[in-house]
Design an enzyme around this catalytic site. Structure first.
Site, PDB file in Angstrom:
ATOM      1  N   GLU B 240      -1.609 -18.468 -18.479  1.00  0.00           N
ATOM      2  CA  GLU B 240      -1.858 -17.385 -18.350  1.00  0.00           C
ATOM      3  C   GLU B 240      -2.353 -16.836 -16.941  1.00  0.00           C
ATOM      4  O   GLU B 240      -1.911 -16.086 -16.240  1.00  0.00           O
ATOM      5  CB  GLU B 240      -2.686 -16.675 -19.448  1.00  0.00           C
ATOM      6  N   ARG B 266       8.055   4.953  10.535  1.00  0.00           N
ATOM      7  CA  ARG B 266       6.908   6.267  10.525  1.00  0.00           C
ATOM      8  C   ARG B 266       6.842   6.579  12.121  1.00  0.00           C
ATOM      9  O   ARG B 266       6.271   5.507  12.583  1.00  0.00           O
ATOM     10  CB  ARG B 266       5.926   6.213   9.507  1.00  0.00           C
ATOM     11  N   GLY B 338      -0.440   9.679   3.002  1.00  0.00           N
ATOM     12  CA  GLY B 338      -0.161  10.456   1.987  1.00  0.00           C
ATOM     13  C   GLY B 338       0.915  10.000   1.105  1.00  0.00           C
ATOM     14  O   GLY B 338       0.594  10.062  -0.177  1.00  0.00           O
ATOM     15  N   THR B 363     -12.177 -12.806 -16.305  1.00  0.00           N
ATOM     16  CA  THR B 363     -12.538 -12.340 -15.001  1.00  0.00           C
ATOM     17  C   THR B 363     -12.983 -13.116 -13.781  1.00  0.00           C
ATOM     18  O   THR B 363     -13.009 -14.426 -13.897  1.00  0.00           O
ATOM     19  CB  THR B 363     -13.769 -11.336 -15.300  1.00  0.00           C
TER      20      THR B 363
END
Lengths: 251, 378
Positions: B240, B266, B338, B363
């Site tokens: 896992e 951009r 944005g 964790t």
């Protein structure tokens, strides 16, 4: 029934193509390759026709360098029984040379049917199937979008033509090229990929087949398409009509 | 690049096609709907993705660590980690059955899942117990030829629509030695989905809280001997965690890809933003992290493939990739500005999805404990 099907290695249509600096060809470094999508359709159809016939063999063929075995393995992973690679320098092939190589393989293998993609998405020549049928003296049906077997002696093929569908009937042995809407190819599944490792793949050369690869068509140069001009936004329909009539002169 | 053989490369190509055709076009819609269609399991089975790594006699393609990881890596490009987690929930739910189950159990539960006909989920975490597995309170008590199970399970991936759940229960008093797996099938009286949970990310995957109230299952649903659960779980965790590690570097890779494409296009102050030092150096750092995480993950996976499973190495790979995923996603969102904050952009989704990676499957803190104990001898 025995079907020969092509599995051409082409540049992945999703990867960006760049020309060599001297514009003598495509720069093939760092480009992904895959099986020609029209060939994938041909492979799928070959497997379905064998299923429909209940018994038979499918052979995947590619003409190219040793890397082209990957596409043959993919065809075998989809379900083809065996493969043949005719080793040749891919940059020194034209449609006619490939057709003559395939004709020589047909003389040896004597398939009932040859299925090919209607064209490869790299060269877009759309000639190999037609030339092959001519060299073999076999009937042909191009741009097939539906194929149904007439027993094991022939097939009825619906072809996509301008403005409609033409239905032709042909007797085997025959050549059929596949169009986009014929089927949706299955995955080369992981179990299939593993089985394909053990399937026989024969490697041969044009010389072994007695085929002269002298080119009839030579590529002289390549040019990228012109860069697209930026578009303009219009504010009103009147302005659009004015531009279409005045600037674009299309109305 | 990473000693992949022809089979691995061909499978990658198949997974890429599966992702392009079956996940990418629908990812945004499924994320909003917080579910993907069940039919996706059948499609994944057709590509052999579900069968990857499982034994051949159960319908798998043979034992392999790397092949299922390659599928995860490719599927992340579809832009929805939730879909990937949901489609591969069997990857953690079936191994306890494969490793501990008897032949009848394996034949009953494994092949239908690998064929994409049934969905399997793994249930370990409880409302009161997460990383400290020894604290598991869901109890199975023997009663003649049956066991009676009582308790609750939390954050169960695919839990809402699983056809069966592989559940870890307490059958004895010993903290670790008293744990046992059971298979509980949907529809068993007393076994219910208490609620479907709303999450920050992984939205397309269903996540459930499950309730067990006097759930009676036959002894034949007990997987392995009583008390065999803990070791099986520890083995399962390695797979896992590797899976989460691969999801991590793949997530970072996709975010880098999108940020790079945006930085090239951009314009600001008359040039592409990728030409400004601050952006190009950020991208250079992002690329370096992706490379490092991927290299560590592949090295660890290939060691596991050879049978050399080192808990601390797997924990390091998981921690590092989870951190890289979050850092790279953060930077990618920043570069897109944005646009990166809009739900229509892939980096927005991935940045939320990435947040789970340092939490799920153990964790970061637990991983560090394992590294300190088993790797450093502290």
């Amino acid at each position: 029934m025995k079907i020969l099907v092509t599995a051409k290695r082409v540049t992945d249509p999703d990867s960006k193509i760049q020309l060599k600096p001297d514009r003598s060809g495509i720069n093939l470094d760092n480009v992904d390759f895959k099986m020609n999508p029209f060939c994938e359709i041909a492979v799928e159809e070959a497997l379905r026709l064998i299923d429909a016939a209940g018994d038979g063999e499918t052979i995947a063929v590619a003409v190219g360098d040793s890397d082209a075995t990957k596409e043959i393995r993919t065809a075998m992973a989809m379900g083809c029984d065996r493969g043949i690679l005719v080793e040749a320098d891919e940059t020194q092939l034209d449609s006619d040379a490939v057709a003559r190589v395939l004709a020589a393989i047909c003389a040896k293998e004597k398939p009932d049917l040859v299925l090919l993609g209607k064209q490869a998405i790299d060269g877009d020549s759309n000639q190999v199937g037609q030339l092959l049928a001519e060299y073999l003296g076999w009937p042909q049906a191009t741009f097939a979008y539906k194929i149904s077997l007439n027993g094991t002696s022939g097939a009825t093929v619906q072809r996509e033509v301008d403005g409609g569908v033409e239905t032709v009937s042909l007797t085997f042995p025959a050549v059929i090229t596949t169009d986009l809407r014929l089927n949706e190819p299955r995955y080369a599944s992981l179990p299939g990929i593993m089985k394909a490792k053990k399937k026989p793949l024969e490697e041969t050369t044009a010389a072994d087949l007695g085929v002269d690869l002298a080119l009839k068509v030579e590529s002289v140069g390549f040019e990228p398409p012109p860069a697209r001009q930026a578009g303009v936004k219009v504010k009103t329909v009147d302005e659009l009509i004015e531009k279409l009539a005045g600037e674009a002169k299309v109305i | 690049m990473h000693a992949k053989d022809d089979v691995a490369r061909a499978f990658e190509q198949t997974c890429r096609r599966f992702t392009r055709e079956q996940i990418e076009p629908f990812a945004a819609e499924w994320e909003e709907a917080e579910l993907f269609p069940r039919t996706l399991y059948a499609r994944a089975a057709e590509a052999g993705i579900l069968a990857a790594g499982f034994p051949e006699d159960l319908g798998g393609t043979g034992k392999s660590t790397l092949l299922p990881l390659l599928a995860l890596e490719q599927m992340i490009w579809g832009g929805s980690t939730g879909v990937v987690a949901g489609v591969s929930s069997h990857g953690i739910a079936l191994p306890p059955i494969v490793n501990l189950g008897d032949d009848a159990q394996k034949q009953r539960w494994v092949p239908p899942v690998l064929r994409g006909e049934q969905i399997a989920a793994l249930a370990i975490t409880e409302p009161g117990t997460g990383s400290d597995v020894a604290g598991i309170r869901t109890r199975a008590v023997r009663d003649g030829d049956t066991y009676v199970i009582n308790g609750a399970k939390m954050f169960i991936t695919s839990g809402c629509r699983a056809d069966f759940v592989t559940v870890l229960t307490r059958t004895g008093a010993d903290a670790h030695g008293g744990l046992t797996f059971f298979v509980v099938e949907r529809g068993t009286p007393g076994f219910t989905v208490s609620r479907s949970l709303k999450k920050t990310g992984w939205r397309a995957s269903d996540t459930a809280e499950l309730s067990f109230a006097d759930v009676r299952v036959p002894v034949s649903h007990r997987i392995g001997d009583e008390g065999s659960g803990f070791i099986a779980l520890m083995q399962n965790f390695q797979n896992e965690r590797l899976a989460l590690a691969f999801m991590g570097h793949a997530t970072a890779e996709v975010a880098l890809h999108d940020a790079l494409a945006y930085a090239r296009e951009r314009q600001a102050f008359g040039k592409p933003i990728g030409k400004f030092q601050t952006i190009r150096h950020t991208l250079a750092d992002m690329a370096t992290k992706v490379q490092a995480a991927r290299a560590l993950n592949y090295q660890t996976a290939l060691r596991c493939e050879r049978g050399d499973v080192d808990v601390s190495h797997v924990s390091m790979a998981k921690n590092f990739a989870a951190r890289v995923a979050n850092e790279v996603c953060y930077d990618a969102v920043q570069i897109l500005g944005g646009m990166g904050y809009m739900r229509e952009s892939r980096v927005e989704r991935l940045s939320r999805d990435a947040r789970l990676l340092p939490i799920g499957g153990g964790t970061t803190e637990i991983m560090n404990e394992l590294i300190a104990r088993w790797g450093l001898g502290l």
